[in-house]
Design an enzyme around this catalytic site. Structure first.
Site, PDB file in Angstrom:
ATOM      1  N   LEU A 136      33.864  38.157  49.192  1.00  0.00           N
ATOM      2  CA  LEU A 136      35.089  38.950  49.308  1.00  0.00           C
ATOM      3  C   LEU A 136      36.034  38.704  48.144  1.00  0.00           C
ATOM      4  O   LEU A 136      36.624  39.642  47.610  1.00  0.00           O
ATOM      5  CB  LEU A 136      35.793  38.633  50.628  1.00  0.00           C
ATOM      6  CG  LEU A 136      35.172  39.249  51.880  1.00  0.00           C
ATOM      7  CD1 LEU A 136      35.651  38.519  53.120  1.00  0.00           C
ATOM      8  CD2 LEU A 136      35.529  40.731  51.972  1.00  0.00           C
ATOM      9  N   ASP A 139      38.097  29.673  41.630  1.00  0.00           N
ATOM     10  CA  ASP A 139      36.980  29.270  42.483  1.00  0.00           C
ATOM     11  C   ASP A 139      36.572  27.849  42.113  1.00  0.00           C
ATOM     12  O   ASP A 139      36.397  27.526  40.935  1.00  0.00           O
ATOM     13  CB  ASP A 139      35.790  30.210  42.328  1.00  0.00           C
ATOM     14  CG  ASP A 139      34.882  30.168  43.549  1.00  0.00           C
ATOM     15  OD1 ASP A 139      34.953  31.096  44.376  1.00  0.00           O
ATOM     16  OD2 ASP A 139      34.122  29.194  43.685  1.00  0.00           O
ATOM     17  N   ASP A 197      41.132  22.890  42.781  1.00  0.00           N
ATOM     18  CA  ASP A 197      41.097  22.864  44.241  1.00  0.00           C
ATOM     19  C   ASP A 197      42.468  23.264  44.769  1.00  0.00           C
ATOM     20  O   ASP A 197      43.433  22.507  44.678  1.00  0.00           O
ATOM     21  CB  ASP A 197      40.734  21.453  44.710  1.00  0.00           C
ATOM     22  CG  ASP A 197      40.611  21.339  46.217  1.00  0.00           C
ATOM     23  OD1 ASP A 197      40.916  22.314  46.929  1.00  0.00           O
ATOM     24  OD2 ASP A 197      40.210  20.247  46.689  1.00  0.00           O
ATOM     25  N   ASN A 204      42.110  33.517  49.664  1.00  0.00           N
ATOM     26  CA  ASN A 204      40.804  33.875  50.212  1.00  0.00           C
ATOM     27  C   ASN A 204      39.840  32.701  50.319  1.00  0.00           C
ATOM     28  O   ASN A 204      38.842  32.787  51.030  1.00  0.00           O
ATOM     29  CB  ASN A 204      40.189  34.981  49.327  1.00  0.00           C
ATOM     30  CG  ASN A 204      38.772  35.311  49.699  1.00  0.00           C
ATOM     31  OD1 ASN A 204      38.518  35.993  50.687  1.00  0.00           O
ATOM     32  ND2 ASN A 204      37.819  34.813  48.921  1.00  0.00           N
ATOM     33  N   TYR A 235      37.225  26.526  62.391  1.00  0.00           N
ATOM     34  CA  TYR A 235      37.511  27.741  61.622  1.00  0.00           C
ATOM     35  C   TYR A 235      38.479  28.655  62.368  1.00  0.00           C
ATOM     36  O   TYR A 235      39.441  29.182  61.791  1.00  0.00           O
ATOM     37  CB  TYR A 235      36.193  28.452  61.347  1.00  0.00           C
ATOM     38  CG  TYR A 235      36.302  29.780  60.651  1.00  0.00           C
ATOM     39  CD1 TYR A 235      36.660  29.860  59.306  1.00  0.00           C
ATOM     40  CD2 TYR A 235      36.006  30.957  61.329  1.00  0.00           C
ATOM     41  CE1 TYR A 235      36.736  31.089  58.657  1.00  0.00           C
ATOM     42  CE2 TYR A 235      36.072  32.183  60.688  1.00  0.00           C
ATOM     43  CZ  TYR A 235      36.433  32.248  59.356  1.00  0.00           C
ATOM     44  OH  TYR A 235      36.511  33.461  58.716  1.00  0.00           O
ATOM     45  N   LYS A 273      42.174  29.789  61.100  1.00  0.00           N
ATOM     46  CA  LYS A 273      42.494  31.191  60.854  1.00  0.00           C
ATOM     47  C   LYS A 273      43.616  31.688  61.762  1.00  0.00           C
ATOM     48  O   LYS A 273      44.386  32.576  61.376  1.00  0.00           O
ATOM     49  CB  LYS A 273      41.243  32.046  61.016  1.00  0.00           C
ATOM     50  CG  LYS A 273      40.233  31.864  59.887  1.00  0.00           C
ATOM     51  CD  LYS A 273      40.854  32.133  58.529  1.00  0.00           C
ATOM     52  CE  LYS A 273      39.815  32.239  57.427  1.00  0.00           C
ATOM     53  NZ  LYS A 273      40.444  32.431  56.092  1.00  0.00           N
ATOM     54  N   THR A 318      28.915  38.147  53.497  1.00  0.00           N
ATOM     55  CA  THR A 318      29.184  37.116  52.494  1.00  0.00           C
ATOM     56  C   THR A 318      28.323  35.899  52.812  1.00  0.00           C
ATOM     57  O   THR A 318      27.602  35.869  53.818  1.00  0.00           O
ATOM     58  CB  THR A 318      30.662  36.693  52.503  1.00  0.00           C
ATOM     59  OG1 THR A 318      30.934  35.939  53.697  1.00  0.00           O
ATOM     60  CG2 THR A 318      31.597  37.903  52.452  1.00  0.00           C
TER      61      THR A 318
END
Length: 307
Positions: free
Chosen positions: A19, A38, A73, A100, A171, A175, A205
């Site tokens: 993404l 990244d 990071d 993201n 997770y 989120k 992904t």
């Protein structure tokens, strides 16, 4: 034709693949100058490589766009601060932040250890907070200097955070935190010209491989409903000046569908006007639940039954 992000500088975290890569390419296609962040980890957040970020930068440049890489990071103060500094050093401004970055370490709750909890909450929730905090500090300084930004933040939440997901307690909790962080940031930062929204995407992904592979597979022909690029147009628009006055919202984006998520709202109420006894409050709760709308089921769980 001029792109809707012409003249703007956008930072995208976790933009080496999936993404994030799709968002970076789409922003560049609309003439944003992009900082591609990244760390280059595995899907479980292990190791590091500068390759993915630099590959996306070269892809953007090959298409005639402008981009620079950042391989720090973002879940550290140093990495998040240097991310903002990279945008300012390369392009002299920062207009949009797309948070993201993330990875998964899925376990059923009773098998989830502390390190797996901490690692996932760190990258998703802290990895949203720190870039947002340093970008917001810059934008506040700009506003106080009389240069009010037209700034945008697009966070990445998930259906797992909005509904829950079996085997993903770490997770889902992170989120859900991102969704709440979005609401708080939108309320606090509007005075500085900053709009903050979140997107809950569904796409193919590295993070959706494995148990979701069959559902996420690309079709042999026709519209690829699970392509990451399907989510990016909404992200690009939210990152642009065209999204004026849209802030504090969470959107689901999948295939060609965009849904505004309405969040928590008060439902039926029982008010005794005095303190309840445990037995009578239980009866009242059951009566209230009988009048509520059935919740959507947690991902991976059976539909809930009426109590």
């Amino acid at each position: 034709m001029t792109g809707i992000c012409a003249g703007r500088v956008a930072v995208v975290t976790g933009a080496g693949r999936g993404l994030g890569r799709a968002h970076a390419l789409a922003l560049a296609a609309e003439e944003a100058r992009v900082v591609v962040n990244d760390l280059g980890t595995t899907p479980a957040g292990e190791g590091a490589s500068a390759g993915p970020a630099h590959e996306v930068v070269e892809e953007i440049r090959a298409r005639g766009g402008e981009a620079v890489a950042h391989t720090g990071d973002v879940a550290t103060a140093e990495g998040a601060a240097s991310l903002v500094d990279t945008a300012l050093a390369a392009y002299g401004r920062l207009d949009a932040l797309v948070n993201n970055a993330g990875f998964l370490r899925d376990r059923m709750l009773v098998n989830l250890d502390e390190d797996e909890w901490d690692a996932v909450v760190r990258v998703h929730l802290k990895g949203h907070f720190l870039p947002l905090r340093y970008a917001a500090g810059h934008w506040r300084a700009e506003a106080k200097a009389g240069r009010e930004p037209v700034a945008r933040v697009v966070n990445t939440t998930s259906g797992a955070g909005l509904l829950g997901s079996v085997g993903q307690a770490n997770y889902a909790a992170a989120k859900a935190g991102v969704a709440a962080l979005t609401l708080v940031a939108a309320a606090e930062l509007g005075r500085y010209g900053v709009q903050v929204n979140a997107v809950a995407p569904a796409a193919r992904t590295r993070m959706t491989e494995g148990p979701f592979a069959a559902a996420m597979a690309a079709p042999a022909d026709g519209f690829d409903a699970m392509a990451p690029a399907n989510v990016s147009p909404l992200v690009v628009w939210l990152a642009s000046a065209a999204s004026a006055e849209v802030t504090g919202h969470v959107f689901e984006a999948e295939a060609g569908r965009v849904t505004v998520m309405e969040g928590w709202h008060p439902g039926p109420v029982a008010d005794k006007g005095d303190r309840w006894a445990p037995s009578e409050v239980g009866e009242a709760v059951r009566e209230l639940l009988a009048r509520t709308r059935m919740p959507r089921p947690v991902y991976g769980a059976a539909s809930p039954a009426r109590p």
